[in-house]
Write a protein that holds these residues in place. Structure first.
Motif, short mmCIF file in Angstrom:
data_model
loop_
_atom_site.label_atom_id
_atom_site.label_comp_id
_atom_site.label_asym_id
_atom_site.label_seq_id
_atom_site.Cartn_x
_atom_site.Cartn_y
_atom_site.Cartn_z
N MET A 1 -6.12 21.64 91.02
CA MET A 1 -5.35 20.50 91.45
C MET A 1 -6.27 19.53 92.18
O MET A 1 -7.08 19.93 93.00
CB MET A 1 -4.22 20.97 92.37
N GLN A 2 -6.08 18.23 91.85
CA GLN A 2 -6.94 17.22 92.48
C GLN A 2 -6.24 16.63 93.70
O GLN A 2 -5.01 16.51 93.73
CB GLN A 2 -7.24 16.12 91.48
N THR A 3 -7.00 16.22 94.64
CA THR A 3 -6.45 15.57 95.83
C THR A 3 -6.69 14.08 95.72
O THR A 3 -7.66 13.63 95.10
CB THR A 3 -7.10 16.11 97.11
N ALA A 4 -5.81 13.31 96.32
CA ALA A 4 -5.94 11.86 96.29
C ALA A 4 -7.03 11.42 97.25
O ALA A 4 -7.17 11.96 98.34
CB ALA A 4 -4.62 11.22 96.68
N SER A 5 -7.80 10.45 96.80
CA SER A 5 -8.85 9.93 97.67
C SER A 5 -8.51 8.50 98.08
O SER A 5 -7.68 7.83 97.47
CB SER A 5 -10.19 9.97 96.95
N PHE A 6 -9.19 8.06 99.10
CA PHE A 6 -8.95 6.70 99.60
C PHE A 6 -9.39 5.67 98.57
O PHE A 6 -8.71 4.66 98.37
CB PHE A 6 -9.69 6.51 100.93
N THR A 7 -10.50 5.91 97.90
CA THR A 7 -10.98 4.96 96.88
C THR A 7 -10.04 4.91 95.69
O THR A 7 -9.82 3.83 95.11
CB THR A 7 -12.40 5.33 96.42
N GLY A 8 -9.46 6.03 95.31
CA GLY A 8 -8.47 6.03 94.23
C GLY A 8 -7.23 5.22 94.60
O GLY A 8 -6.67 4.50 93.76
N PHE A 9 -6.82 5.32 95.85
CA PHE A 9 -5.68 4.53 96.33
C PHE A 9 -6.00 3.04 96.29
O PHE A 9 -5.17 2.23 95.87
CB PHE A 9 -5.32 4.97 97.75
N ILE A 10 -7.19 2.67 96.68
CA ILE A 10 -7.60 1.25 96.68
C ILE A 10 -7.64 0.72 95.24
O ILE A 10 -7.18 -0.39 94.97
CB ILE A 10 -8.98 1.08 97.36
N TYR A 11 -8.19 1.52 94.31
CA TYR A 11 -8.21 1.10 92.90
C TYR A 11 -6.79 0.91 92.36
O TYR A 11 -6.51 -0.06 91.67
CB TYR A 11 -8.97 2.10 92.04
N ALA A 12 -5.92 1.86 92.66
CA ALA A 12 -4.53 1.75 92.19
C ALA A 12 -3.85 0.51 92.77
O ALA A 12 -3.15 -0.22 92.06
CB ALA A 12 -3.76 3.01 92.56
N LEU A 13 -4.08 0.27 94.05
CA LEU A 13 -3.51 -0.91 94.69
C LEU A 13 -4.07 -2.19 94.08
O LEU A 13 -3.33 -3.14 93.81
CB LEU A 13 -3.80 -0.85 96.19
N PHE A 14 -5.37 -2.21 93.81
CA PHE A 14 -6.00 -3.36 93.18
C PHE A 14 -5.41 -3.62 91.79
O PHE A 14 -5.11 -4.76 91.43
CB PHE A 14 -7.52 -3.15 93.06
N TYR A 15 -5.24 -2.57 90.98
CA TYR A 15 -4.67 -2.73 89.64
C TYR A 15 -3.23 -3.23 89.71
O TYR A 15 -2.81 -4.06 88.89
CB TYR A 15 -4.74 -1.42 88.85
N MET A 16 -2.45 -2.74 90.66
CA MET A 16 -1.06 -3.21 90.80
C MET A 16 -1.01 -4.68 91.17
O MET A 16 -0.23 -5.44 90.59
CB MET A 16 -0.33 -2.38 91.85
#
Length: 93
Positions: A1-16
């Motif tokens: 299982m993968q854990t969420a990272s801060f950079t992944g959250f920033i990328y998702a927010l940027f794409y949204m």
């Protein structure tokens, strides 16, 4: 299982946010054109319906050959509507 990272959250927010602004731009660009087409199509449909109705009434009018004049109403004037009886009264001192 993968854990969420801060950079992944920033990328998702940027794409949204990017998707939101691109969608707004495209809507502003194409929505007036779409609305214009819809209004034109509705106008054409209404014009066709009016023309069809006008053609039908014209055909019905042409098929009638006789003209009937009702002279009974022209000789007798219309009576006014009687609401009640007229009562004449005098003032008593």
């Amino acid at each position: 299982m993968q854990t969420a990272s801060f950079t992944g959250f920033i990328y998702a927010l940027f794409y949204m946010i990017a998707f939101y602004y691109i969608f707004r731009f495209l809507v502003k660009l194409f929505l007036p054109l779409i609305v214009k087409k819809v209004v034109e199509k509705a106008g054409e449909n209404m014009q066709k319906q009016q023309q069809h109705a006008q053609d039908n009434t014209w055909k019905k009018t042409q098929s009638k050959d006789e003209v009937i004049y009702n002279t009974a109403n022209t000789k007798n004037p219309r009576e006014t509507k009687k609401v009640g009886d007229y009562v004449d009264y005098e003032e008593i001192d």
